[in-house]
Design a protein around this motif. Structure first.
Motif, short mmCIF file in Angstrom:
data_model
loop_
_atom_site.label_atom_id
_atom_site.label_comp_id
_atom_site.label_asym_id
_atom_site.label_seq_id
_atom_site.Cartn_x
_atom_site.Cartn_y
_atom_site.Cartn_z
N PHE A 125 0.90 -1.21 -0.51
CA PHE A 125 -0.30 0.25 0.02
C PHE A 125 0.80 1.23 0.31
N LEU A 126 1.46 1.23 0.64
CA LEU A 126 2.84 2.91 0.95
C LEU A 126 3.66 2.30 -0.40
N ALA A 127 3.79 1.57 -1.06
CA ALA A 127 4.52 1.25 -2.28
C ALA A 127 3.68 1.84 -3.55
N GLY A 128 2.18 1.47 -3.09
CA GLY A 128 1.55 2.70 -4.17
C GLY A 128 1.69 3.68 -3.74
N ALA A 129 0.83 4.33 -3.07
CA ALA A 129 0.75 5.79 -2.91
C ALA A 129 1.92 6.81 -3.07
N TRP A 159 -4.39 6.67 -2.46
CA TRP A 159 -5.25 6.09 -1.51
C TRP A 159 -5.80 4.80 -2.92
N GLY A 160 -6.16 5.40 -3.70
CA GLY A 160 -6.49 4.34 -5.25
C GLY A 160 -5.63 3.26 -5.13
N SER A 161 -4.08 4.54 -5.99
CA SER A 161 -2.95 3.47 -5.95
C SER A 161 -1.91 2.49 -5.09
N GLY A 162 -2.08 2.68 -3.84
CA GLY A 162 -2.11 2.09 -2.71
C GLY A 162 -2.88 0.52 -2.49
#
Length: 237
Positions: free
Chosen positions: A193-197, A208-211
């Motif tokens: 989640f952190l990497a996506g964010a 939040w969507g990317s995470g």
């Protein structure tokens, strides 16, 4: 100061989208996270000991990081060599048939809506400037920069380092003394989640969507390997 000067917008800067650094870093980190989360979930589902699970995770980290580094180096270098070969082919065409190449460029601009007279004039000016003509022809025909190529060594190093960083995240609970598979999977999920964010900072997507997207993809991979590990572990006992 003229009216045109007063209307000029404030200067702005773009991120480097063609330098070949963001892709291997993001790909390396995500691959490291997903690979080791899935690996740990699969082995953990099989009911192995914590020691075996950590050993498997570390082996996956080292093997995956080396594989990613070598793969990125080979991929980027091969791409650069292909681009150089195509650029050499275009340079030869410009030397042999400058008039035909100028007409080809002008016709491409005309199809995009540029007035014929202006397109022809610009193409003829470029014809007399071989270096700039090559740059423009390569950009127009292949969509690449004839002189700016990503470094295969940088891509390899970024992939190696970021894969290692991603792969170590689900191992942190075990390295900290915990012996709980779900703690490891939770740490891996938080890392996804952190990497996506963080990636959203470069792509203008919602953080939040990317995470959440990365978390869902990683969870799907972990669920699949956990199920397989559980089935194999049961069948071999």
């Amino acid at each position: 100061m003229t009216g045109l000067d007063r209307e000029l917008p404030a200067p702005h800067h773009h991120a480097d989208v063609s330098g070949g650094t963001l892709r291997p870093a993001v790909f390396g980190a995500m691959d490291g996270l997903v690979t080791n989360i899935a690996l740990i979930a699969g082995v953990g589902g099989g009911g192995v000991t914590s020691h075996t699970l950590v050993l498997t995770g570390v082996a996956g980290l080292v093997a995956g990081a080396i594989s990613m580094g070598l793969g990125e180096y080979t991929s980027v270098r091969s791409q650069n060599e292909q681009v150089r070969a195509e650029v050499a082919k275009e340079r030869l065409e410009l030397e042999r048939h400058p008039e035909a190449e100028a007409r080809e460029l002008a016709n491409a601009w005309i199809r995009r809506g540029l007035p014929r007279e202006l397109a022809t004039q610009v193409a003829e000016v470029l014809r007399d400037n071989p270096r700039e003509a090559l740059r423009v022809h390569v950009q127009e025909e292949m969509g690449v920069d004839a002189e700016d190529h990503p470094s295969p060594w940088a891509a390899a190093l970024l992939s190696f380092v970021f894969f290692s960083i991603g792969a170590v995240v689900p191992l942190i609970p075990y390295l900290a003394g915990l012996s709980n598979l779900w703690a490891a999977l939770g740490a891996g999920g938080a890392g996804l989640f952190l990497a996506g964010a963080l990636v959203a900072r470069f792509t203008q997507r919602s953080w939040w969507g990317s995470g959440a997207r990365q978390l869902v993809l990683g969870a799907a991979a972990a669920a699949a390997t956990y199920g397989i590990g559980t089935l194999i572990g049961v069948s071999t006992t």
